[in-house]
Design a protein around this motif. Structure first.
Motif, short mmCIF file in Angstrom:
data_model
loop_
_atom_site.label_atom_id
_atom_site.label_comp_id
_atom_site.label_asym_id
_atom_site.label_seq_id
_atom_site.Cartn_x
_atom_site.Cartn_y
_atom_site.Cartn_z
N MET A 1 -23.95 5.92 4.51
CA MET A 1 -23.08 4.93 4.59
C MET A 1 -21.81 5.30 3.75
SD MET A 1 -22.89 0.67 4.94
CE MET A 1 -23.81 0.73 6.60
N ARG A 2 -20.65 5.10 4.30
CA ARG A 2 -19.36 4.98 3.23
C ARG A 2 -19.21 3.59 2.67
NH1 ARG A 2 -15.02 7.32 7.56
NH2 ARG A 2 -16.08 5.58 8.73
N VAL A 3 -19.19 3.40 1.34
CA VAL A 3 -19.18 2.16 0.91
C VAL A 3 -17.87 2.04 0.18
CG1 VAL A 3 -19.99 0.68 -0.65
CG2 VAL A 3 -21.55 2.03 0.75
N GLY A 4 -16.76 1.09 0.41
CA GLY A 4 -15.68 1.14 -0.36
C GLY A 4 -15.53 -0.23 -1.31
N VAL A 5 -15.07 0.14 -2.33
CA VAL A 5 -14.65 -0.79 -3.43
C VAL A 5 -12.92 -1.02 -3.68
CG1 VAL A 5 -15.26 -1.63 -5.52
CG2 VAL A 5 -16.88 -0.41 -4.47
N PRO A 6 -12.35 -1.92 -3.05
CA PRO A 6 -10.94 -2.17 -3.38
C PRO A 6 -10.62 -2.81 -5.05
CG PRO A 6 -11.54 -3.69 -1.93
CD PRO A 6 -12.74 -2.86 -2.14
N LYS A 7 -9.70 -2.73 -5.54
CA LYS A 7 -9.20 -3.56 -6.60
C LYS A 7 -8.90 -5.04 -6.24
CE LYS A 7 -5.69 -3.41 -10.34
NZ LYS A 7 -6.58 -3.30 -11.17
N GLU A 8 -9.52 -5.77 -7.13
CA GLU A 8 -9.39 -7.02 -6.63
C GLU A 8 -7.95 -7.55 -7.00
OE1 GLU A 8 -11.78 -9.58 -5.60
OE2 GLU A 8 -13.28 -7.73 -5.48
N ILE A 9 -7.49 -8.33 -6.02
CA ILE A 9 -6.04 -8.81 -6.05
C ILE A 9 -5.87 -10.25 -6.18
CG2 ILE A 9 -5.22 -6.89 -4.89
CD1 ILE A 9 -4.88 -8.54 -2.31
N LYS A 10 -6.63 -11.26 -6.56
CA LYS A 10 -6.59 -12.57 -6.63
C LYS A 10 -5.95 -12.66 -8.07
CE LYS A 10 -8.79 -17.16 -5.84
NZ LYS A 10 -9.91 -17.57 -5.34
N ASN A 11 -5.40 -13.85 -8.23
CA ASN A 11 -5.02 -14.04 -9.76
C ASN A 11 -5.63 -13.78 -10.68
OD1 ASN A 11 -4.12 -16.43 -11.66
ND2 ASN A 11 -2.25 -15.59 -10.86
N HIS A 12 -5.43 -13.01 -11.73
CA HIS A 12 -6.11 -12.67 -12.89
C HIS A 12 -7.71 -12.57 -12.68
CE1 HIS A 12 -3.30 -13.30 -16.46
NE2 HIS A 12 -2.64 -13.97 -15.53
N GLU A 13 -7.85 -11.93 -11.44
CA GLU A 13 -9.32 -11.33 -11.13
C GLU A 13 -9.44 -9.85 -11.80
OE1 GLU A 13 -12.59 -11.31 -10.87
OE2 GLU A 13 -12.15 -13.22 -9.92
N TYR A 14 -10.12 -9.69 -12.64
CA TYR A 14 -10.34 -8.38 -13.41
C TYR A 14 -11.92 -7.89 -12.94
CZ TYR A 14 -6.20 -9.93 -15.84
OH TYR A 14 -5.21 -10.34 -16.15
N GLY A 30 -27.85 8.43 -1.14
CA GLY A 30 -27.40 9.32 -0.17
C GLY A 30 -26.06 8.83 0.27
N HIS A 31 -25.47 7.96 -0.28
CA HIS A 31 -24.38 7.15 0.36
C HIS A 31 -23.16 7.79 -0.28
CE1 HIS A 31 -27.05 4.81 2.48
NE2 HIS A 31 -27.63 4.20 1.38
N THR A 32 -22.05 7.44 0.19
CA THR A 32 -20.60 8.04 -0.34
C THR A 32 -19.99 6.43 -0.60
OG1 THR A 32 -20.41 9.78 1.39
CG2 THR A 32 -18.34 9.04 0.22
N VAL A 33 -19.55 6.60 -1.87
CA VAL A 33 -18.83 5.50 -2.56
C VAL A 33 -17.30 5.88 -2.60
CG1 VAL A 33 -18.46 3.82 -4.44
CG2 VAL A 33 -20.83 4.82 -3.69
N ILE A 34 -16.44 5.07 -2.22
CA ILE A 34 -14.81 5.33 -2.39
C ILE A 34 -14.16 4.11 -2.83
CG2 ILE A 34 -13.01 5.62 -0.92
CD1 ILE A 34 -14.86 6.31 1.47
N MET A 35 -13.89 4.58 -4.22
CA MET A 35 -13.22 3.39 -5.00
C MET A 35 -11.35 3.65 -5.01
SD MET A 35 -15.88 1.92 -6.76
CE MET A 35 -14.71 1.29 -7.85
N GLU A 36 -10.97 2.34 -5.01
CA GLU A 36 -9.58 2.46 -5.19
C GLU A 36 -9.25 2.60 -6.61
OE1 GLU A 36 -5.72 -0.51 -4.89
OE2 GLU A 36 -7.43 -1.24 -4.10
N SER A 37 -8.38 3.40 -6.95
CA SER A 37 -8.01 3.97 -8.41
C SER A 37 -7.66 2.80 -9.16
CB SER A 37 -6.62 4.76 -8.27
OG SER A 37 -6.23 5.23 -9.59
N ASN A 38 -8.30 2.63 -10.32
CA ASN A 38 -8.20 1.68 -11.53
C ASN A 38 -8.85 0.17 -10.65
OD1 ASN A 38 -6.52 3.09 -13.26
ND2 ASN A 38 -4.67 2.86 -11.77
N ALA A 39 -9.85 0.35 -9.89
CA ALA A 39 -10.25 -0.85 -9.49
C ALA A 39 -11.11 -1.48 -10.49
CB ALA A 39 -11.32 -0.46 -8.25
N GLY A 40 -11.76 -0.75 -11.66
CA GLY A 40 -12.40 -1.30 -12.76
C GLY A 40 -11.54 -1.13 -14.15
N ALA A 41 -10.46 -0.95 -13.91
CA ALA A 41 -9.71 -0.70 -15.18
C ALA A 41 -9.48 -1.91 -15.97
CB ALA A 41 -8.24 -0.37 -14.70
#
Length: 368
Positions: A1-14, A30-41
């Protein structure tokens, strides 16, 4: 499965949906993980940390949603994220729909399969994916309450623990669940005068055995609540009805009897709050006053301690994420009825009874 993680955008949500360690586990399955750039920054997880364990990095949330089958988040999707959901998506995150009809309707319109952390259960009947954030919020409630009791913050000028010859502050906690217990642990650690109120006599007995003489317990009758808030310096609302809106325990009329400069912290604000005068606030603007009483009603309290919260949350959510990815959401829920209890919306229908019962014009249609 392709698992995606976007950067959180709620107010002051880090916080971030997956840590690098969690990504490594999914990749190993065996899964693919797709991260938005700086999601964990925001908590010092850099893109290269994710690449090192096999993740793919894309520049925008739009790309994450377009290229993924399952979306793993922390907080409820914001309107621009809901607009990117499609029927093929599985959304796995906190939702708290009973306090948010527009979000409920948006998720219904999307057709996506939406699994809420806060209603997944355990064999013991607990809420294991909600527990870590309840622990964090409970402990934080005393920390922020003590801060806003300081005179320069508009508070009454009371030190929770008192000093020799001066009485400690009175802390009232409504709800003897995970959040309430953790609030009591912190408040007793500061030597405050602590009372927990609950409507379950068995739970009150358990709390009495657990805390011994360090706290008091009371049955949460209306009269007891009236008396409690009148005498309290810090009131913590920690009442949870799984999936449903929180009951309004403290009325506007009761508030008018409270001490000027007292503080109310509403942990239940994600579910609508348990004080009649509660309204959701943000980390940017966390408090407001009503009748001289300070209200702290930040809807993502654990986001203030984002690194601790992310690790604690991933410890709880990762096993189910792996099962959803391994089997697909439908089979995973068929195999695990406790995960199935997390299903709130799918195919345009509300699948959780407590959520549907909150709204007069939305019907409950179970999937299984």
């Amino acid at each position: 499965m392709r698992v995606g993680v976007p950067k959180e955008i709620k107010n002051h949500e880090y916080r971030v949906g997956l840590t690098p360690t969690s990504v490594a586990e999914l990749v190993n399955h065996g899964h693919t993980v797709i991260m938005e750039s700086n999601a964990g920054a925001g908590i010092d997880f850099l893109d290269e940390d994710y690449v090192a364990v096999g993740a793919q990095i894309v520049e925008t949330a739009k790309e994450v949603f377009a290229e993924s089958d399952m979306i793993v988040k922390v907080k409820e999707p914001q309107p621009e994220e809901i607009a990117m959901l499609e029927p093929r998506h599985t959304l796995y995150t906190y939702l708290h729909l009973a306090a948010d009809k527009p979000q409920t309707e948006g998720l219904m319109k999307s057709g996506a399969t939406c699994i809420a952390y806060e209603t997944v259960t355990s064999p013991a009947g607990t809420l294991p994916l909600l527990k870590p954030m309840s622990e964090v919020a409970g402990r934080m409630s005393v920390q922020v309450g003590a801060h806003y009791l300081e005179k320069e913050q508009g508070g009454r000028g009371v030190l929770l623990g008192g000093v020799p010859g001066v009485n400690p502050g009175k802390v009232v906690i409504f709800g003897g669940g995970v959040a309430g217990v953790n609030a009591a642990m912190m408040a007793t650690g500061q030597r405050a005068d602590v009372t927990i109120y609950d409507i379950n006599p068995d739970r009150l007995a358990e709390l009495d055995l657990h805390f011994g003489s360090t706290i008091k317990t009371q049955y949460a009758s209306k009269r007891a609540i009236e008396r409690a808030v009148r005498e309290a310096h810090l009131v913590i609302g920690a009442v949870l009805v799984p999936g449903a809106a929180a009951p309004k325990l403290v009325t506007r009329e009761m508030l008018s009897t409270m001490k000027r400069g007292a503080v109310m912290v509403d942990i239940a604000i994600d579910q609508g709050g348990c004080f009649e005068t509660s309204r959701a606030t943000t980390h940017d603007d966390p408090v407001y006053e009503v009748d001289g009483v300070i209200h702290y009603c930040v809807a993502n309290m654990p986001g203030a301690v984002a690194r601790t919260s992310t690790f604690a949350l991933n410890n709880a959510t990762l096993p189910h994420a792996i099962q959803i990815a391994n089997k697909g959401p439908i089979q995973a829920m068929k195999d695990d009825p406790h995960l199935a209890n997390g299903l709130n919306v799918s195919d345009g229908k509300v699948r959780h009874k407590a959520v549907a019962d909150t709204f007069d014009d939305i019907d409950y249609e179970p999937l299984f």
